[in-house]
Design an enzyme around this catalytic site. Sequence first.
Site, short mmCIF file in Angstrom:
data_model
loop_
_atom_site.label_atom_id
_atom_site.label_comp_id
_atom_site.label_asym_id
_atom_site.label_seq_id
_atom_site.Cartn_x
_atom_site.Cartn_y
_atom_site.Cartn_z
CG ASN A 92 1.24 -6.29 3.05
OD1 ASN A 92 1.99 -5.37 3.40
ND2 ASN A 92 1.71 -7.43 3.16
CB SER A 116 7.61 2.13 -0.53
OG SER A 116 8.85 2.77 0.16
CE1 TYR A 137 9.78 -2.38 -2.12
CE2 TYR A 137 10.37 -0.27 -1.72
CZ TYR A 137 9.66 -1.17 -1.44
OH TYR A 137 8.74 -1.41 -0.32
#
Length: 247
Positions: free
Chosen positions: A88, A140, A153
């Site tokens: 995480n 994500s 990212y």
Amino acid sequence: MTAQRVAFITGAGRGIGAAIAIKLASQRMSIVVADINEENATETVRSIKNSGGDAITVRCDVTSLDNVIEAVEKVKSHYGKIDVLVNNAGWEKVEPFLKSEPETWEKVIAINLMGTIHTCKVILPIMIENGYGKVINIASDAGRVGSTGEAVYSAAKGGVIAFSKTLAREMARYKINVNCVAPGPTDTPLFAEMVNEGLKEALEKAIPFRRLAQPEDIAGAVAYLASEDANYVTGQTLSVSGGLTMI
């Protein structure tokens, strides 16, 4: 060696990680709160113990393979095994790609992608030896569809998804499940640090459920993939985005 399942959760000191730790503890798992911030980790452990659960803290900088090895050795000494790994730990900085700098790229990739690679390298052999394992990597939807202001990212999280699919294939022979959970915008301390009120309101309007995810929403999806109910699920990416993306 404890009879309960043992879950090793990175970045579990606050936000989504803390919610996952508390949720899995409620499922009678022993929890390893692995975080670089020991003060936050201690607070998560306190919350779990106050509810009657079992948890310990280990300081873990996922960007360092040596530090991950050290943290895992401490867990092996205490519990004797690791059954569930939740990757995480994450970090991002929202800015246009052409205004971003190499030090930001390196930090984003080191935490989000290399951190996941490091923990899998160290913990998967333990799972193989014990004949049981579930890995849940927090990706994500930016890694699936892209996200303005999050180019590197998005690349890192896309890498996590591809890495997880390959691991799922390689680990299937050992009956180890590897899956991803892909959160949409989530109301966490990190989100509050990065996003202004105007962008937050715009996101809420764009999400069909008209609200940001809460950390507990993500934790529920992780708990499913960590449970026996998901024994035949591997190599999948589950979006938890309130319908913001439907893919």
